[in-house]
Design an enzyme around this catalytic site. Structure first.
Site, PDB file in Angstrom:
ATOM      1  N   GLY A  51     -13.692  13.795 -96.056  1.00  0.00           N
ATOM      2  CA  GLY A  51     -12.426  13.867 -96.782  1.00  0.00           C
ATOM      3  C   GLY A  51     -11.575  15.008 -96.274  1.00  0.00           C
ATOM      4  O   GLY A  51     -11.671  15.404 -95.105  1.00  0.00           O
ATOM      5  N   SER A  52     -10.754  15.548 -97.148  1.00  0.00           N
ATOM      6  CA  SER A  52      -9.783  16.560 -96.740  1.00  0.00           C
ATOM      7  C   SER A  52     -10.445  17.933 -96.563  1.00  0.00           C
ATOM      8  O   SER A  52     -11.533  18.188 -97.088  1.00  0.00           O
ATOM      9  CB  SER A  52      -8.697  16.667 -97.812  1.00  0.00           C
ATOM     10  OG  SER A  52      -9.304  17.041 -99.032  1.00  0.00           O
ATOM     11  N   CYS A  66      -8.845   9.182 -89.733  1.00  0.00           N
ATOM     12  CA  CYS A  66      -9.191  10.585 -89.482  1.00  0.00           C
ATOM     13  C   CYS A  66      -8.949  10.917 -88.020  1.00  0.00           C
ATOM     14  O   CYS A  66      -8.529  12.014 -87.691  1.00  0.00           O
ATOM     15  CB  CYS A  66     -10.628  10.865 -89.869  1.00  0.00           C
ATOM     16  SG  CYS A  66     -11.778   9.735 -89.102  1.00  0.00           S
ATOM     17  N   GLU A  84      -1.972  17.897 -90.882  1.00  0.00           N
ATOM     18  CA  GLU A  84      -2.310  16.475 -90.836  1.00  0.00           C
ATOM     19  C   GLU A  84      -1.197  15.680 -91.537  1.00  0.00           C
ATOM     20  O   GLU A  84      -0.791  16.023 -92.642  1.00  0.00           O
ATOM     21  CB  GLU A  84      -3.642  16.250 -91.556  1.00  0.00           C
ATOM     22  CG  GLU A  84      -4.197  14.861 -91.348  1.00  0.00           C
ATOM     23  CD  GLU A  84      -5.601  14.684 -91.936  1.00  0.00           C
ATOM     24  OE1 GLU A  84      -5.873  15.241 -93.018  1.00  0.00           O
ATOM     25  OE2 GLU A  84      -6.412  13.982 -91.314  1.00  0.00           O
ATOM     26  N   LYS A 128     -20.768   8.634-104.344  1.00  0.00           N
ATOM     27  CA  LYS A 128     -19.597   8.800-105.209  1.00  0.00           C
ATOM     28  C   LYS A 128     -18.385   8.463-104.354  1.00  0.00           C
ATOM     29  O   LYS A 128     -18.078   9.181-103.405  1.00  0.00           O
ATOM     30  CB  LYS A 128     -19.485  10.249-105.712  1.00  0.00           C
ATOM     31  CG  LYS A 128     -18.285  10.462-106.606  1.00  0.00           C
ATOM     32  CD  LYS A 128     -17.620  11.817-106.372  1.00  0.00           C
ATOM     33  CE  LYS A 128     -16.271  11.752-105.738  1.00  0.00           C
ATOM     34  NZ  LYS A 128     -15.236  10.896-106.244  1.00  0.00           N
ATOM     35  N   GLU A 167     -17.097  16.217 -92.807  1.00  0.00           N
ATOM     36  CA  GLU A 167     -16.254  15.486 -91.850  1.00  0.00           C
ATOM     37  C   GLU A 167     -14.847  15.463 -92.423  1.00  0.00           C
ATOM     38  O   GLU A 167     -14.557  14.716 -93.353  1.00  0.00           O
ATOM     39  CB  GLU A 167     -16.814  14.081 -91.648  1.00  0.00           C
ATOM     40  CG  GLU A 167     -18.240  14.156 -91.111  1.00  0.00           C
ATOM     41  CD  GLU A 167     -18.886  12.810 -90.873  1.00  0.00           C
ATOM     42  OE1 GLU A 167     -18.147  11.845 -90.651  1.00  0.00           O
ATOM     43  OE2 GLU A 167     -20.116  12.741 -90.911  1.00  0.00           O
TER      44      GLU A 167
HETATM   45  P1  NAP Z   1     -10.170  13.824-100.373  1.00  0.00           P
HETATM   46  O1  NAP Z   1      -9.072  13.813-101.341  1.00  0.00           O
HETATM   47  O2  NAP Z   1     -10.723  15.135 -99.938  1.00  0.00           O
HETATM   48  O3  NAP Z   1     -11.330  12.964-101.064  1.00  0.00           O
HETATM   49  C1  NAP Z   1     -12.544  12.612-100.383  1.00  0.00           C
HETATM   50  C2  NAP Z   1     -13.616  12.383-101.429  1.00  0.00           C
HETATM   51  O4  NAP Z   1     -13.961  13.633-102.009  1.00  0.00           O
HETATM   52  C3  NAP Z   1     -13.222  11.496-102.589  1.00  0.00           C
HETATM   53  O5  NAP Z   1     -14.368  10.808-103.047  1.00  0.00           O
HETATM   54  C4  NAP Z   1     -12.740  12.509-103.627  1.00  0.00           C
HETATM   55  O6  NAP Z   1     -12.797  12.018-104.941  1.00  0.00           O
HETATM   56  C5  NAP Z   1     -13.738  13.632-103.398  1.00  0.00           C
HETATM   57  N1  NAP Z   1     -13.243  14.951-103.733  1.00  0.00           N
HETATM   58  C6  NAP Z   1     -12.120  15.547-103.271  1.00  0.00           C
HETATM   59  N2  NAP Z   1     -12.036  16.808-103.775  1.00  0.00           N
HETATM   60  C7  NAP Z   1     -13.137  16.984-104.553  1.00  0.00           C
HETATM   61  C8  NAP Z   1     -13.594  18.077-105.343  1.00  0.00           C
HETATM   62  N3  NAP Z   1     -12.930  19.212-105.435  1.00  0.00           N
HETATM   63  N4  NAP Z   1     -14.776  17.910-106.025  1.00  0.00           N
HETATM   64  C9  NAP Z   1     -15.436  16.755-105.938  1.00  0.00           C
HETATM   65  N5  NAP Z   1     -15.055  15.688-105.210  1.00  0.00           N
HETATM   66  C10 NAP Z   1     -13.919  15.810-104.526  1.00  0.00           C
HETATM   67  O7  NAP Z   1      -9.839  13.008 -99.064  1.00  0.00           O
HETATM   68  P2  NAP Z   1      -9.195  11.552 -98.996  1.00  0.00           P
HETATM   69  O8  NAP Z   1      -7.749  11.695 -99.299  1.00  0.00           O
HETATM   70  O9  NAP Z   1     -10.028  10.594 -99.778  1.00  0.00           O
HETATM   71  O10 NAP Z   1      -9.404  11.192 -97.465  1.00  0.00           O
HETATM   72  C11 NAP Z   1      -8.492  11.506 -96.465  1.00  0.00           C
HETATM   73  C12 NAP Z   1      -8.971  12.711 -95.689  1.00  0.00           C
HETATM   74  O11 NAP Z   1     -10.261  12.446 -95.165  1.00  0.00           O
HETATM   75  C13 NAP Z   1      -8.120  13.014 -94.485  1.00  0.00           C
HETATM   76  O12 NAP Z   1      -7.954  14.394 -94.396  1.00  0.00           O
HETATM   77  C14 NAP Z   1      -8.962  12.493 -93.319  1.00  0.00           C
HETATM   78  O13 NAP Z   1      -8.689  13.126 -92.102  1.00  0.00           O
HETATM   79  C15 NAP Z   1     -10.329  12.794 -93.797  1.00  0.00           C
HETATM   80  N6  NAP Z   1     -11.317  11.963 -93.127  1.00  0.00           N
HETATM   81  C16 NAP Z   1     -12.106  12.540 -92.170  1.00  0.00           C
HETATM   82  C17 NAP Z   1     -13.024  11.767 -91.476  1.00  0.00           C
HETATM   83  C18 NAP Z   1     -13.872  12.357 -90.386  1.00  0.00           C
HETATM   84  O14 NAP Z   1     -14.727  11.646 -89.864  1.00  0.00           O
HETATM   85  N7  NAP Z   1     -13.705  13.624 -90.002  1.00  0.00           N
HETATM   86  C19 NAP Z   1     -13.161  10.402 -91.786  1.00  0.00           C
HETATM   87  C20 NAP Z   1     -12.333   9.858 -92.768  1.00  0.00           C
HETATM   88  C21 NAP Z   1     -11.416  10.659 -93.441  1.00  0.00           C
HETATM   89  P3  NAP Z   1     -11.457  11.551-105.698  1.00  0.00           P
HETATM   90  O15 NAP Z   1     -10.886  10.441-104.891  1.00  0.00           O
HETATM   91  O16 NAP Z   1     -11.944  11.093-107.021  1.00  0.00           O
HETATM   92  O17 NAP Z   1     -10.545  12.740-105.742  1.00  0.00           O
END
Ligand code: NAP
Length: 461
Positions: free
Chosen positions: A207-208, A263, A362, A155, A229
């Site tokens: 993600g976040s 990230c 962040e 997804k 992650e």
């Molecule tokens: P995000 O908003 O948390 O979204 C990540 C993924 O999760 C997306 O597919 C999103 O879908 C889904 N998602 C978010 N909340 C959800 C929920 N409550 N229920 C189901 N699915 C959910 O993060 P992002 O803005 O895409 O990515 C940026 C973040 O990722 C930053 O904080 C970054 O540091 C982190 N990151 C970490 C790493 C690592 O290796 N540690 C690597 C890359 C990124 P939707 O888009 O449809 O909301």
């Protein structure tokens, strides 16, 4: 019916939209993945590995479509050519270690006993991927999971809604059976409902922190293993014996590449007082060379942020820091494309401290804070003064000193004289709110499989 939209950061238009699957249809996808898994796992490992590599190769053939499509979805300038270098490097590396990483651990093979630990695929692996490096973050789990005999459902983020679809198309055209790797468009409620019904045998969420919490809550009580992650606030520490130019070059690139949406991007830098003034001056000059603009233009070196709401967070953090006494050193007039929306000029802040959100939360944008330090102790205490821990980048000629400091840093990866890079031979992991688990390396394979013990006593009489 819920429709998932990608609003392009280039011009705010709707670039792509897809209907979200209702729960019943999503459960059918999961059922097909479960059914396909046993026969996929029974294929020889080498055949699975080669099919994954063929999928990767097929995606490479799509480069002319992938690169502009990425620019439209999340703003990465086309001049960088997508994510193929890291995508291929990671896939190829995990292919070379798959046989050893998945080999049984033999404890005893004697006339009396066979005792060993084998690795068995979990079953259906669910990958929830972010938009910032939409191909590279996803392949970290998809390639080893499929090689290990799992089926995978992806997804993808709304912002990069076409990425999962495209990866599945490439893999399917390369011969990976349809139900072995599937893409799914889901809203949050249906995602949580599926997880809560124990649909999956392993979930990787990238993600976040807030997103990670929601997934953990949805999975509560199902005992589904999770890899999380999450976000970071990665520090750099420049010691007095550092190669100054190399430090500026790598740390500023780490802070601003991909509009700072990495990230493991560098978000705060601590510099020994003897190098501080020179480091700041060179850093401001370094970022001032960027050309901010439309990512489809091959001259553009810094694209818009992926969405204007992400840019708004960066602007608010900078404004708050400046109101509290920070100084913003980059002249905004150098960046006429900064529109107050998704197009954000890079920025370097000094006179910052840890009372400011900018140095604690962040930022995930092309802005970095620099502080002067007097000693390793001071730098260590500032680096550890964070709720995150993904990587830390140390700049010194003394590897022994870096090792010593590294052991005291609360982080997943310690770098010396480099930053912002995932080495697929090493475990990608975080501490504190950056998450748990680990991907890539031998450990990534272990996390995508479960141990099964064989204790066979031979009847000799
Ligand atoms: P995000 O908003 O948390 O979204 C990540 C993924 O999760 C997306 O597919 C999103 O879908 C889904 N998602 C978010 N909340 C959800 C929920 N409550 N229920 C189901 N699915 C959910 O993060 P992002 O803005 O895409 O990515 C940026 C973040 O990722 C930053 O904080 C970054 O540091 C982190 N990151 C970490 C790493 C690592 O290796 N540690 C690597 C890359 C990124 P939707 O888009 O449809 O909301």
């Amino acid at each position: 019916m819920t429709v998932i939209q990608c609003i392009s950061p280039i011009d705010g238009s709707v670039f792509a939209e897809r209907p979200a699957l209702p729960l019943d249809a999503a459960r059918d996808v999961v059922a097909r993945a479960k059914k396909a898994q046993k026969s996929w796992a029974k294929r020889p490992l080498e055949e699975r590995v080669q099919l994954v590599l063929k999928g990767v190769a097929r995606l490479n053939e799509m480069v002319d479509e992938v690169v502009p499509e990425l620019a439209w979805q999340m703003g990465r300038p086309v001049r960088y050519g997508g994510e193929f270098r890291g995508f291929n490097e990671r896939s190829n590396y995990v292919a070379t270690i798959a046989a050893d990483a998945l080999a049984p651990l033999i404890i005893e093979e004697s006339g009396s006993f066979e005792r060993r630990i084998e690795r068995e695929a979990h079953g259906v692996v669910f990958v929830i991927a972010p938009w910032n490096y939409p191909y590279m973050t996803a392949i970290n789990t998809i390639a080893p999971a499929l090689m290990a005999g799992n089926t995978v459902i992806i997804k993808h983020a709304s912002q990069t809604i076409l990425v999962g679809e495209r990866m599945v198309r490439a893999f399917s055209e390369a011969g990976v059976p349809e139900d072995v790797f599937q893409n799914i468009f889901l809203d949050h409620a249906t995602t949580s409902a599926l997880i809560a019904k124990k649909s999956f045998d392993f979930i990787n969420f990238t993600g976040s922190v807030e997103g990670g919490r929601s997934i953990e809550r949805a999975a509560a009580g199902t005992f589904t293993p999770l890899g999380l992650e999450l976000g970071g606030k990665d520090p750099g520490y420049v010691m007095e014996d550092a190669d100054l130019d190399a430090a500026v070059d790598t740390l500023m690139d780490g802070a601003t590449f991909n509009s700072g949406q990495c990230c493991c991007g560098i978000e705060r830098i601590y510099v020994h007082e003897s190098l501080y003034d020179a480091f700041v001056e060179k850093s401001v000059a370094w970022v001032s060379n960027y050309k901010l603009g439309n990512p489809l233009d091959t001259e553009t070196t810094l694209g818009p942020m992926a969405h204007k709401r992400f840019a708004a967070t960066v602007r608010a953090q900078i404004a708050d820091a400046v109101a509290k006494g920070a100084k913003a050193l980059v002249n905004p007039k150098l960046f006429p494309a900064d529109d107050g929306g998704a197009y954000v000029a890079p920025q370097v802040l000094v006179d910052v401290d840890h009372s400011m959100e900018f140095m604690r939360e962040e930022t995930f944008g092309p802005a970095v804070g620099i502080m002067k330090v007097k000693s390793d102790e001071e730098a260590l205490s500032l680096m550890n003064d964070s709720k995150y821990g993904l990587t830390a980048s140390l700049w010194t000629k003394d590897a022994e000193r870096a090792g010593r400091i590294g052991r005291e840093i609360e982080t997943g990866t310690v770098f010396m004289n480099r930053a912002d890079y995932l080495d697929p031979a090493l475990c990608w992991t975080g501490v504190k709110e950056t998450g748990r688990g680990g991907s890539l390396s031998v450990i990534g394979f272990q996390n995508l499989t479960r141990p099964k013990s064989y204790h066979l006593k031979k009847v000799t009489a």
